[in-house]
Design an enzyme around this catalytic site. Structure first.
Site, PDB file in Angstrom:
ATOM      1  N   LYS A  97     -48.542   5.313 -44.168  1.00 47.21           N
ATOM      2  CA  LYS A  97     -47.550   4.400 -43.581  1.00 47.21           C
ATOM      3  C   LYS A  97     -48.168   3.609 -42.418  1.00 47.21           C
ATOM      4  O   LYS A  97     -48.034   2.387 -42.345  1.00 47.21           O
ATOM      5  CB  LYS A  97     -46.354   5.227 -43.104  1.00 47.21           C
ATOM      6  CG  LYS A  97     -45.422   4.555 -42.130  1.00 47.21           C
ATOM      7  CD  LYS A  97     -44.313   3.811 -42.814  1.00 47.21           C
ATOM      8  CE  LYS A  97     -43.501   3.022 -41.782  1.00 47.21           C
ATOM      9  NZ  LYS A  97     -42.538   2.145 -42.361  1.00 47.21           N
ATOM     10  N   THR A 144     -40.657   7.919 -39.239  1.00 45.20           N
ATOM     11  CA  THR A 144     -42.035   7.460 -39.031  1.00 45.20           C
ATOM     12  C   THR A 144     -42.520   8.097 -37.738  1.00 45.20           C
ATOM     13  O   THR A 144     -42.003   7.782 -36.660  1.00 45.20           O
ATOM     14  CB  THR A 144     -42.079   5.920 -38.880  1.00 45.20           C
ATOM     15  OG1 THR A 144     -41.527   5.332 -40.047  1.00 45.20           O
ATOM     16  CG2 THR A 144     -43.513   5.445 -38.701  1.00 45.20           C
ATOM     17  N   LYS A 172     -44.087   0.084 -32.422  1.00 42.47           N
ATOM     18  CA  LYS A 172     -44.112   1.550 -32.534  1.00 42.47           C
ATOM     19  C   LYS A 172     -45.189   1.983 -33.537  1.00 42.47           C
ATOM     20  O   LYS A 172     -46.004   2.857 -33.257  1.00 42.47           O
ATOM     21  CB  LYS A 172     -42.733   2.058 -32.987  1.00 42.47           C
ATOM     22  CG  LYS A 172     -42.701   3.550 -33.272  1.00 42.47           C
ATOM     23  CD  LYS A 172     -41.429   4.010 -33.969  1.00 42.47           C
ATOM     24  CE  LYS A 172     -41.589   5.444 -34.435  1.00 42.47           C
ATOM     25  NZ  LYS A 172     -40.451   5.983 -35.147  1.00 42.47           N
TER      26      LYS A 172
HETATM   27  P1  NAD Z   1     -31.896   5.207 -35.333  1.00 42.84           P
HETATM   28  O1  NAD Z   1     -32.196   5.318 -33.876  1.00 42.84           O
HETATM   29  O2  NAD Z   1     -30.851   4.259 -35.796  1.00 42.84           O
HETATM   30  O3  NAD Z   1     -31.513   6.665 -35.913  1.00 42.84           O
HETATM   31  C1  NAD Z   1     -32.063   7.865 -35.460  1.00 42.84           C
HETATM   32  C2  NAD Z   1     -30.919   8.856 -35.316  1.00 42.84           C
HETATM   33  O4  NAD Z   1     -31.428  10.136 -34.994  1.00 42.84           O
HETATM   34  C3  NAD Z   1     -29.917   8.468 -34.215  1.00 42.84           C
HETATM   35  O5  NAD Z   1     -28.645   8.301 -34.798  1.00 42.84           O
HETATM   36  C4  NAD Z   1     -29.973   9.663 -33.256  1.00 42.84           C
HETATM   37  O6  NAD Z   1     -28.732   9.957 -32.665  1.00 42.84           O
HETATM   38  C5  NAD Z   1     -30.435  10.770 -34.183  1.00 42.84           C
HETATM   39  N1  NAD Z   1     -31.006  11.912 -33.482  1.00 42.84           N
HETATM   40  C6  NAD Z   1     -31.960  11.944 -32.508  1.00 42.84           C
HETATM   41  N2  NAD Z   1     -32.231  13.223 -32.153  1.00 42.84           N
HETATM   42  C7  NAD Z   1     -31.417  14.011 -32.917  1.00 42.84           C
HETATM   43  C8  NAD Z   1     -31.225  15.416 -33.017  1.00 42.84           C
HETATM   44  N3  NAD Z   1     -31.886  16.269 -32.243  1.00 42.84           N
HETATM   45  N4  NAD Z   1     -30.330  15.877 -33.916  1.00 42.84           N
HETATM   46  C9  NAD Z   1     -29.630  15.007 -34.704  1.00 42.84           C
HETATM   47  N5  NAD Z   1     -29.770  13.675 -34.653  1.00 42.84           N
HETATM   48  C10 NAD Z   1     -30.657  13.176 -33.772  1.00 42.84           C
HETATM   49  O7  NAD Z   1     -33.293   4.900 -36.039  1.00 42.84           O
HETATM   50  P2  NAD Z   1     -33.533   4.355 -37.537  1.00 42.84           P
HETATM   51  O8  NAD Z   1     -33.670   2.888 -37.499  1.00 42.84           O
HETATM   52  O9  NAD Z   1     -32.544   5.003 -38.444  1.00 42.84           O
HETATM   53  O10 NAD Z   1     -34.996   4.936 -37.823  1.00 42.84           O
HETATM   54  C11 NAD Z   1     -35.213   6.312 -38.118  1.00 42.84           C
HETATM   55  C12 NAD Z   1     -36.692   6.494 -38.443  1.00 42.84           C
HETATM   56  O11 NAD Z   1     -37.035   5.649 -39.550  1.00 42.84           O
HETATM   57  C13 NAD Z   1     -37.623   6.091 -37.291  1.00 42.84           C
HETATM   58  O12 NAD Z   1     -38.687   7.002 -37.251  1.00 42.84           O
HETATM   59  C14 NAD Z   1     -38.081   4.685 -37.673  1.00 42.84           C
HETATM   60  O13 NAD Z   1     -39.347   4.359 -37.133  1.00 42.84           O
HETATM   61  C15 NAD Z   1     -38.135   4.809 -39.186  1.00 42.84           C
HETATM   62  N6  NAD Z   1     -38.000   3.529 -39.905  1.00 42.84           N
HETATM   63  C16 NAD Z   1     -37.038   2.637 -39.536  1.00 42.84           C
HETATM   64  C17 NAD Z   1     -36.936   1.435 -40.234  1.00 42.84           C
HETATM   65  C18 NAD Z   1     -35.877   0.415 -39.866  1.00 42.84           C
HETATM   66  O14 NAD Z   1     -35.954  -0.725 -40.370  1.00 42.84           O
HETATM   67  N7  NAD Z   1     -34.881   0.761 -39.043  1.00 42.84           N
HETATM   68  C19 NAD Z   1     -37.805   1.156 -41.299  1.00 42.84           C
HETATM   69  C20 NAD Z   1     -38.757   2.115 -41.678  1.00 42.84           C
HETATM   70  C21 NAD Z   1     -38.829   3.308 -40.966  1.00 42.84           C
END
Ligand code: NAD
Length: 298
Positions: free
Chosen positions: A168, A93, A243
């Protein structure tokens, strides 16, 4: 066999990648966090040492990263290293401007691209029941659809580059505003001597009906599965709601749209988070509103 590179194996990315493995795809994964790589390996993802190695042999690249700056940075690093015509799906997102920048980087390098953020949270990611909102060219979406289907139950093509992110943040702005409205109504009802159940029975079947009441009811009792019944353990964390509300405000600013209620919702969730509640379900805002009301009426 189709090879998929999956970059960003966090709370969402890891279960999504696991569902692709279960569907028979060859999945190469990369993340910056060692523990996340261990989980991915245990789920059958082939862990590689950097993002470029994951992308080099892939037919499809999925990214699931925290914010726009991470997506643009990864695209700048790896897109040119992919095979021409590789499909890039970004399910993070992020802000609409960064999403369009990512599409432009892909197009300049002869790749197909889709922005495809999700709704459904970690529970939906694990169960493979996410909803994808997609933006990009029709041929790119058609190529992405069978892969999205393996991680979700529904995908909607919303329009051109950035349209998925636009849908979204518009949806989540409705959700943030309607949760505050529902919470305010329960707090007012309490002051008027109305039971939670009575207000629920009326509002859930009347014109005030909305998801914030019928599924994620902010008071314990009427909807046994709502986070209010487990001390506001998420669910959908208030920090993630904030966010998305901030992204909506950024987009409203750059598009010149008036969103006064969206702005107010962002302000209220900022104050809620600043008090240390970012890890609670976003419906916990009712406790903040209740104490605010008590302060102003004391
Ligand atoms: P998270 O922080 O658990 O996962 C993100 C991952 O990206 C981390 O493991 C981090 O190490 C990795 N990362 C960052 N930079 C990187 C790079 N350069 N190379 C490789 N890996 C890298 O976050 P999440 O909860 O999995 O959310 C991910 C996305 O999904 C976000 O944009 C969030 O807003 C969206 N989202 C999350 C949810 C939820 O309920 N968690 C729901 C809908 C959408």
């Amino acid at each position: 066999m189709t090879t998929i590179a999956f970059i960003g194996l966090g709370n969402m990315g890891n279960p999504m990648a696991a569902n692709l493995v279960k569907s028979g795809y060859d999945v190469l994964g990369f993340d910056l966090v060692e523990d996340n790589l261990k989980t991915a390996g245990a789920n059958g993802v082939k862990v590689v040492g950097d993002a470029a190695s994951a992308v080099a042999t892939a037919d499809v690249v999925v990214t699931m990263l925290p914010a726009g700056k991470h997506v643009v940075s990864v695209y700048n690093d790896v897109v040119a290293k992919a095979k021409p015509g590789t499909l890039f799906i970004d399910s993070s997102t992020i802000d609409v401007d960064s999403a369009r920048q990512a599409h432009a980087i892909a197009a300049e390098n002869g790749m197909l691209s889709v922005d495809a953020p999700v709704s459904g949270g970690t529970v939906g990611a694990q169960a493979g029941t996410l909803t994808f909102m997609a933006g990009g060219a029709k041929d790119a979406f058609e190529k992405a659809e069978p892969i999205l289907e393996r991680m979700g139950k529904r995908s909607v093509h919303c329009g051109d580059a950035g349209a998925g992110q636009a849908a979204k943040i518009c949806n989540n702005m409705i959700l943030g505003v309607s949760m505050i409205a529902a919470a305010e109504a329960f707090v007012l009802g309490e002051k008027l001597g109305l039971s939670h159940q009575a207000l629920f029975d009326v509002a859930s079947t009347s014109s005030g009906q909305c998801w914030a009441i019928t599924t994620n009811c902010p008071v314990p009792g009427p909807v046994p599965t709502s986070p209010a019944n487990r001390e506001y353990k998420p669910g959908f964390a208030a920090a993630l709601m904030l966010k998305d509300l901030k992204l909506a405000q950024e987009a409203a600013g750059s598009a010149g749209a008036e969103t006064p209620l969206g702005a107010q919702a962002a302000e209220l969730y900022s104050r809620f988070e600043a008090l240390g509640h970012g890890g609670e379900d976003f419906s916990g805002i009712i406790n903040f509103l209740r104490s605010d009301t008590e302060k102003t009426t004391a």
